[in-house]
Design an enzyme around this catalytic site. Structure first.
Site, PDB file in Angstrom:
ATOM      1  N   GLU A   1       0.885  -1.188   0.000  1.00  0.00           N
ATOM      2  CA  GLU A   1       0.000   0.000   0.000  1.00  0.00           C
ATOM      3  C   GLU A   1       0.906   1.217   0.000  1.00  0.00           C
ATOM      4  O   GLU A   1       1.416   1.626   1.046  1.00  0.00           O
ATOM      5  CB  GLU A   1      -0.873   0.005   1.258  1.00  0.00           C
ATOM      6  CG  GLU A   1      -1.875  -1.132   1.345  1.00  0.00           C
ATOM      7  CD  GLU A   1      -3.080  -0.923   0.445  1.00  0.00           C
ATOM      8  OE1 GLU A   1      -3.154   0.112  -0.240  1.00  0.00           O
ATOM      9  OE2 GLU A   1      -3.940  -1.812   0.416  1.00  0.00           O
TER      10      GLU A   1
ATOM     11  N   CYS B   1      -2.431   9.262   1.974  1.00  0.00           N
ATOM     12  CA  CYS B   1      -2.087   8.677   0.673  1.00  0.00           C
ATOM     13  C   CYS B   1      -3.176   8.966  -0.361  1.00  0.00           C
ATOM     14  O   CYS B   1      -2.884   9.165  -1.529  1.00  0.00           O
ATOM     15  CB  CYS B   1      -1.853   7.180   0.817  1.00  0.00           C
ATOM     16  SG  CYS B   1      -3.198   6.331   1.655  1.00  0.00           S
TER      17      CYS B   1
HETATM   18  P1  NAP Z   1       8.159   5.305   4.738  1.00  0.00           P
HETATM   19  O1  NAP Z   1       9.281   6.204   5.015  1.00  0.00           O
HETATM   20  O2  NAP Z   1       8.209   4.454   3.551  1.00  0.00           O
HETATM   21  O3  NAP Z   1       7.979   4.423   6.052  1.00  0.00           O
HETATM   22  C1  NAP Z   1       6.959   3.450   6.169  1.00  0.00           C
HETATM   23  C2  NAP Z   1       7.472   2.298   7.003  1.00  0.00           C
HETATM   24  O4  NAP Z   1       8.486   1.607   6.265  1.00  0.00           O
HETATM   25  C3  NAP Z   1       8.124   2.723   8.318  1.00  0.00           C
HETATM   26  O5  NAP Z   1       7.860   1.749   9.289  1.00  0.00           O
HETATM   27  C4  NAP Z   1       9.606   2.737   7.958  1.00  0.00           C
HETATM   28  O6  NAP Z   1      10.435   2.545   9.083  1.00  0.00           O
HETATM   29  C5  NAP Z   1       9.671   1.551   7.033  1.00  0.00           C
HETATM   30  N1  NAP Z   1      10.775   1.580   6.078  1.00  0.00           N
HETATM   31  C6  NAP Z   1      11.265   2.634   5.399  1.00  0.00           C
HETATM   32  N2  NAP Z   1      12.230   2.240   4.557  1.00  0.00           N
HETATM   33  C7  NAP Z   1      12.365   0.905   4.711  1.00  0.00           C
HETATM   34  C8  NAP Z   1      13.203  -0.091   4.120  1.00  0.00           C
HETATM   35  N3  NAP Z   1      14.105   0.221   3.181  1.00  0.00           N
HETATM   36  N4  NAP Z   1      13.081  -1.371   4.525  1.00  0.00           N
HETATM   37  C9  NAP Z   1      12.170  -1.691   5.469  1.00  0.00           C
HETATM   38  N5  NAP Z   1      11.344  -0.813   6.059  1.00  0.00           N
HETATM   39  C10 NAP Z   1      11.435   0.484   5.677  1.00  0.00           C
HETATM   40  O7  NAP Z   1       6.807   6.094   4.592  1.00  0.00           O
HETATM   41  P2  NAP Z   1       6.192   7.175   5.577  1.00  0.00           P
HETATM   42  O8  NAP Z   1       6.922   8.443   5.386  1.00  0.00           O
HETATM   43  O9  NAP Z   1       6.107   6.626   6.958  1.00  0.00           O
HETATM   44  O10 NAP Z   1       4.698   7.290   5.013  1.00  0.00           O
HETATM   45  C11 NAP Z   1       4.367   8.114   3.961  1.00  0.00           C
HETATM   46  C12 NAP Z   1       4.138   7.372   2.669  1.00  0.00           C
HETATM   47  O11 NAP Z   1       3.226   6.300   2.892  1.00  0.00           O
HETATM   48  C13 NAP Z   1       3.490   8.229   1.618  1.00  0.00           C
HETATM   49  O12 NAP Z   1       4.081   7.955   0.367  1.00  0.00           O
HETATM   50  C14 NAP Z   1       2.041   7.766   1.625  1.00  0.00           C
HETATM   51  O13 NAP Z   1       1.338   8.023   0.443  1.00  0.00           O
HETATM   52  C15 NAP Z   1       2.186   6.317   1.905  1.00  0.00           C
HETATM   53  N6  NAP Z   1       0.952   5.750   2.459  1.00  0.00           N
HETATM   54  C16 NAP Z   1       0.250   4.857   1.691  1.00  0.00           C
HETATM   55  C17 NAP Z   1      -0.951   4.354   2.169  1.00  0.00           C
HETATM   56  C18 NAP Z   1      -1.771   3.394   1.368  1.00  0.00           C
HETATM   57  O14 NAP Z   1      -2.676   2.804   1.931  1.00  0.00           O
HETATM   58  N7  NAP Z   1      -1.514   3.200   0.099  1.00  0.00           N
HETATM   59  C19 NAP Z   1      -1.412   4.745   3.420  1.00  0.00           C
HETATM   60  C20 NAP Z   1      -0.649   5.630   4.161  1.00  0.00           C
HETATM   61  C21 NAP Z   1       0.541   6.126   3.669  1.00  0.00           C
HETATM   62  P3  NAP Z   1      11.235   3.775   9.759  1.00  0.00           P
HETATM   63  O15 NAP Z   1      10.234   4.713  10.287  1.00  0.00           O
HETATM   64  O16 NAP Z   1      12.047   3.091  10.799  1.00  0.00           O
HETATM   65  O17 NAP Z   1      12.065   4.358   8.642  1.00  0.00           O
END
Ligand code: NAP
Length: 459
Positions: A228, A262
């Protein structure tokens, strides 16, 4: 690195929790894998009882949970309260319907009896973001648990208090010890945990780069994933739209969760004949926005979640302006501590600009002018993302047809902002990810649809 919570209103550190080691995470996975079969064996009724208790635990804690989200990631209290209520709803929804959604199916063949049953996959690792710190987890966990799986949560490192609250709620609901565990795991250790034989599937909600990295690792291990990811949803305003409503609904969608959703409408695509009047209506709407502490009930726009995310957003705005976009309101970083950014409107947005090409994850709306209805749909689809989209029109039959056949996304709403609802599937196409959450489809992601064929003893 520990998990650190920082109040985005002030930039002050609130708390830190030491990280879980990979060895501890492996132990948690092994424990969940041991407990999950017993959990499945208890039957739907017992599991529904626990999920109902989970809903009650959530409802009993609305205020402290909403306050925690306000403090750790800036969500206005009123939105936090609704988020907690929605988490309780999704638990109750699957408590009530899971057995029906996973009922055995029969198929007529030459066998005495044949068909398929749904059985749990085992232990599902969930990697979750900070923006809806409770909802993202519960919308995955409620169906996964009702289907009989064990669950491990690796939450975003900026919301350790929310993660700890989730563990308390799971414990309070009386789930078997070790079935569902919150890990304060480093993201760099996620890959190794995916490889662990006690982890059977992975779901990630977050950014495209995180999705690529986790999906790649899980792909190598041949483990099922649901992704997602981000979105750049269009709000398509057609020539027969109700202008006031379209403007109000598009602004509401854009600003939910301080612009960090998102499925927020990130690109307002408006036909030329309505464009100027639409922009005026949007400016009127934005003038009503009350930016302030997320703990104040009048606040409609709190701070963004972290300063570096605000800086990234501002950089996207600056680059868009350099390429020809016009700032109609906002667009300046306020001179105060914290991750503040004002509600901002960009017009004259076009190809090549970050506001056109990328996800703007904050309170910035981009208006794109379209020649006519056809051109508006073309622009809406001119993106690699494909999470959601909305169409505003007076012609419902045509709107429905365009939503079904012309707008390319996982969810298309006519005359309403894109939202998630336990009763409807949720998920994306393109770089917004794959797989579905919620609805009957969501609960069938982390199950083995197992064929069972029974013949006569003598053949
Ligand atoms: P993020 O930086 O990708 O982090 C999301 C999760 O992934 C966190 O737990 C993060 O841990 C972990 N993570 C990051 N890089 C990783 C890697 N290389 N390997 C394993 N885990 C990793 O995203 P965010 O800033 O929290 O959220 C914003 C994004 O999420 C936006 O793009 C938004 O559109 C999207 N989103 C999508 C949905 C949907 O349902 N489609 C819903 C909500 C949000 P750490 O915090 O420890 O880095």
């Amino acid at each position: 690195m520990p998990y650190v919570a920082v109040d985005p209103s002030t930039g002050r550190e609130l708390s830190r929790i030491p990280s879980t080691t990979l060895a501890e995470a492996r132990l948690a996975a092994a424990r969940a894998a041991r407990v999950a079969p017993e959990w499945w064996a208890t039957g739907f009724e017992e599991r529904a009882g626990r999920l109902t208790a989970l809903a009650a635990a959530l409802r009993a804690q609305v205020e402290p949970l909403a306050r925690r989200m306000a403090l750790e990631m800036g969500k206005p209290l009123a939105e936090g309260r609704s988020e907690v209520e929605k988490c309780a709803w999704v638990c109750e929804y699957y408590a009530e319907h899971a057995e029906r959604f996973l009922a055995p199916q029969s198929a007529e063949t030459e066998a005495v009896r044949s068909g398929w049953v749904y059985r749990p996959l085992g232990v599902v690792l969930a990697v979750m973001p900070w923006n809806f710190p409770l909802w993202q987890f519960f919308r995955f966990a409620a169906p996964a648990l009702m289907a009989g799986n064990g669950v491990l949560l690796k939450h975003a490192s900026s919301v350790p208090g929310c993660a700890a609250d989730i563990q308390s709620l799971l414990d309070e609901a009386g789930l078997p010890d070790g079935l569902a565990s919150v890990l304060f795991l480093e993201s760099s250790d996620v890959g190794d945990l995916i490889d662990d034989r006690h982890v059977h599937a992975v779901t990630l909600t977050g950014s495209v780069p995180a999705g690529r990295s986790v999906a790649e690792r899980a792909g190598r291990a041949l483990k099922k994933t649901v992704m997602e990811l981000g979105g750049s949803d269009a709000s398509v305003v057609l020539s027969d739209a109700d202008l006031d409503f379209a403007a109000a609904e598009s602004v509401r969608s854009r600003l939910i969760n301080n612009g960090q959703s998102c499925i927020a409408a990130k690109r307002f695509v408006v036909v030329d004949e309505l464009h100027d009047a639409f922009v005026e209506r949007v400016l009127d709407e934005l003038a009503q926005v009350v930016m302030g502490s997320p703990l104040d009930d009048e606040t409609t726009l709190g701070p963004m979640a972290r300063e570096e995310l605000r800086d990234e957003l501002h950089d996207q705005v600056r680059k868009s302006v350099k390429a020809g976009a016009k700032v109609r309101v906002g667009g300046e970083v306020p001179d105060r501590p914290g991750a503040w950014y004002p509600a901002t409107l960009l017009t004259e947005v076009g190809p090549g600009m970050p506001a056109y090409e990328e996800e703007l994850f904050g309170p910035v709306a981009a208006v794109i002018r379209a020649r006519d209805d056809d051109d508006a749909l073309r622009i809406a689809n001119d993106t690699d993302f494909g999470l959601g989209g909305a169409i505003y029109t007076a012609d419902l039959a045509r709107g429905e047809r365009l939503a079904a056949d012309r707008l390319h996304a996982g969810a298309c709403f006519v005359n309403g902002l894109v939202r998630s609802d336990p009763r409807l599937p949720f998920g994306g196409i393109g770089i917004s990810g794959y797989g579905r959450e919620l609805s009957p489809l969501g609960i069938r992601e982390f199950v083995n649809a197992k064929t069972v064929w029974v013949g006569e003893p003598g053949g």
